[in-house]
Write a protein that holds these residues in place. Structure first.
Motif, short mmCIF file in Angstrom:
data_model
loop_
_atom_site.label_atom_id
_atom_site.label_comp_id
_atom_site.label_asym_id
_atom_site.label_seq_id
_atom_site.Cartn_x
_atom_site.Cartn_y
_atom_site.Cartn_z
N TYR A 21 0.84 -1.20 0.00
CA TYR A 21 0.00 0.00 0.00
C TYR A 21 0.88 1.26 0.00
CZ TYR A 21 -3.42 3.34 2.08
OH TYR A 21 -4.23 4.40 2.35
N LEU A 22 1.88 1.29 0.86
CA LEU A 22 2.80 2.43 0.91
C LEU A 22 3.57 2.59 -0.40
CD1 LEU A 22 4.31 2.11 4.51
CD2 LEU A 22 2.44 3.59 3.74
N GLN A 126 -5.15 8.86 -2.81
CA GLN A 126 -5.17 7.92 -1.70
C GLN A 126 -6.40 7.01 -1.78
OE1 GLN A 126 -5.17 9.45 2.38
NE2 GLN A 126 -4.15 7.58 3.04
N ASP A 127 -7.53 7.57 -2.14
CA ASP A 127 -8.73 6.74 -2.30
C ASP A 127 -8.53 5.68 -3.38
OD1 ASP A 127 -11.53 5.90 -2.31
OD2 ASP A 127 -11.75 7.15 -4.10
N GLN A 128 -7.96 6.07 -4.50
CA GLN A 128 -7.74 5.12 -5.59
C GLN A 128 -6.84 3.96 -5.15
OE1 GLN A 128 -6.16 7.62 -8.68
NE2 GLN A 128 -8.15 8.47 -9.24
N ILE A 129 -5.76 4.29 -4.45
CA ILE A 129 -4.82 3.26 -4.02
C ILE A 129 -5.41 2.41 -2.90
CG2 ILE A 129 -2.53 2.84 -3.05
CD1 ILE A 129 -2.64 3.84 -6.00
N ILE A 136 -12.70 -2.40 0.13
CA ILE A 136 -13.57 -1.35 0.65
C ILE A 136 -15.00 -1.65 0.16
CG2 ILE A 136 -14.00 1.13 0.78
CD1 ILE A 136 -11.29 0.23 1.94
N PRO A 137 -15.98 -1.71 1.05
CA PRO A 137 -17.35 -1.99 0.63
C PRO A 137 -17.83 -1.00 -0.44
CG PRO A 137 -17.19 -2.09 3.02
CD PRO A 137 -15.88 -1.54 2.52
N THR A 138 -18.56 -1.50 -1.42
CA THR A 138 -19.00 -0.66 -2.54
C THR A 138 -19.99 0.41 -2.11
OG1 THR A 138 -20.69 -2.31 -3.07
CG2 THR A 138 -18.60 -2.45 -4.26
N SER A 392 -4.86 9.28 6.94
CA SER A 392 -5.72 8.29 6.30
C SER A 392 -6.92 9.00 5.68
CB SER A 392 -6.17 7.23 7.33
OG SER A 392 -6.85 6.18 6.69
N LEU A 393 -8.01 8.27 5.50
CA LEU A 393 -9.25 8.84 5.01
C LEU A 393 -10.41 8.06 5.58
CD1 LEU A 393 -9.80 7.74 1.27
CD2 LEU A 393 -8.33 6.55 2.87
N ALA A 394 -11.58 8.67 5.61
CA ALA A 394 -12.78 8.02 6.10
C ALA A 394 -13.66 7.61 4.94
CB ALA A 394 -13.56 8.95 7.03
N TYR A 395 -14.27 6.44 5.07
CA TYR A 395 -15.27 5.98 4.11
C TYR A 395 -16.65 6.03 4.79
CZ TYR A 395 -11.74 4.47 0.80
OH TYR A 395 -10.72 4.45 -0.11
#
Length: 398
Positions: A21-22, A126-129, A136-138, A392-395
């Motif tokens: 991921y990194l 970051q979202d794409q990677i 990640i749930p759709t 990070s990011l939130a979904y």
């Protein structure tokens, strides 16, 4: 925070997968990410998402009031006042801690806000990677209000570039290639076509500004401002001298105008009344000192990088303040350690992005970033040698 998704993520996590991921995150601009990236995103259900957005929209209601500029005129000191302010900011960032109330329910609490950009472009990548590397749930998205990567990027570029060509717009920063956020500058240039320019590279002729690109002098019509003027004032005298041109009358448009950094800030907090915004007073408006001062923090309105903040407040601290109009007393925010990790749970902070297109009545929530912590506070210095912490990011559940 969503137990089933958290359980599945943790069970399928591997250190090898995190290293991959990194590697993928750094693939486009080799090793340009200078902050720690957390091992996991944060998963937010619909109920908590609506709580965050209700607080944001309540604050937006204040910001769009006709008297907001009058309310915040004292937020800008004369030495950082920039001419030709426009009608509204183009960007707002709202930071919320994930907390637990007295009933054991999770709720957001506003930490701070800024009428200033943040990692808008990097978060697209970051979202794409993250989606490429993790499951990640759709029905979860980092975007808000129906935005997609395409529509979000399009709006961001439209706001930054305006009516000009990308060559006539620059991302302006102080020593941009030395900043920890430089990864966002590079992705902004990648997605928009504008150039990243250092303050020291500006050429001033009369009221016009220019920069050099491919050995050609190009006039700057619009500045995507990433300079924090408080930071500029901490520089050596020769850099501060160069920076004085930014406070002159110039034939440029700002996006956002620097004054909004101060107008939409901790100065605004005492005007907001919402369950998810900590009670805050200007010290000179305080009628009575709270008996439980251990639950409050004392902050100077005009300081750099948190200098002067009193965490363990006493009545004596308040008495010693000679300019109470320049201080706020704010209720402390207690983060809840709610992100389960393979060892100790982590705390989290969510930053909501608002974009404000010129001509629109109000800004719109578009995207986010997250920061995880296991230390006393959010930030690198409190999380040395810890894992499952960092950017990070939130979904959000859709």
């Amino acid at each position: 925070m969503v137990p089933a998704i958290r359980k599945q993520f943790n069970e399928t996590y591997t250190d090898a997968g995190y290293q991959q991921y990194l590697a993928l995150l750094n693939e486009k601009f080799n090793d340009a990410i200078e902050f720690r990236v957390a091992e996991t995103p944060v998963f937010i259900d619909k109920i908590f998402k609506e709580k965050i957005l209700s607080a944001c929209e309540s604050i937006v209601d204040l910001i769009i009031q006709p008297n907001f500029i009058e309310l915040t005129n004292n937020s800008i000191q004369s030495n950082v006042l920039v001419p030709n302010q426009n009608e509204h900011t183009h960007f707002i960032a709202f930071d919320f801690g994930i907390c637990e109330n007295e009933h054991g329910e999770l709720e957001p609490q506003l930490i701070e806000m800024q009428g200033f950009p943040t990692l808008f472009a990097y978060q697209i990548w970051q979202d794409q990677i993250c989606r490429k590397q993790y499951q990640i749930p759709t029905n979860y998205s980092c975007y808000l209000n129906g935005f997609t990567a395409e529509s979000y990027t399009s709006l961001l570029n439209e706001i930054i570039i305006g009516k000009y060509s990308p060559d006539e717009v620059v991302l302006l920063e102080l020593f941009p290639h030395e900043q920890k956020t430089k990864i966002d500058f590079y992705f902004t240039a990648e997605y928009s076509g504008i150039s990243v320019v250092c303050l020291t590279e500006l050429i001033k002729e009369g009221k016009d500004l220019f920069y050099i690109k491919a050995n050609k002098k190009i006039q700057i019509k619009r500045i995507y401002n990433r300079i924090i003027f408080d930071d500029l004032q901490q520089q050596k005298k020769d850099i501060q001298e160069i920076g004085k041109i930014l406070f002159e009358e110039l034939n440029v448009e700002w996006v956002p105008h620097p004054n909004w950094f101060y107008r939409i800030s901790k100065y605004t907090l005492p005007f907001i009344h919402h369950p998810y915004v900590p009670t805050t007073w200007f010290l000179n408006d305080l009628k009575e000192v709270p008996q439980d001062l251990e639950n409050y923090v004392l902050k100077p309105l005009f300081s750099f990088a948190g200098q002067g903040v009193v965490i363990d407040v006493t009545a004596k601290d308040i008495e010693l303040v000679k300019d109470p109009e320049n201080w706020i007393l704010q209720k402390k925010v207690q983060y809840a350690a709610v992100i389960n990790t393979p060892n100790e749970p982590a705390k989290a902070e969510i930053r909501i992005f608002y974009f404000w297109k010129e001509g629109d009545e109000r800004p719109v929530a578009t995207n986010n970033l997250a920061r995880l912590s296991k230390g006393k506070m959010i930030g690198v210095r409190y999380n040395q040698d810890k894992d499952w912490v960092g950017g990070s990011l939130a979904y959000f559940e859709q």
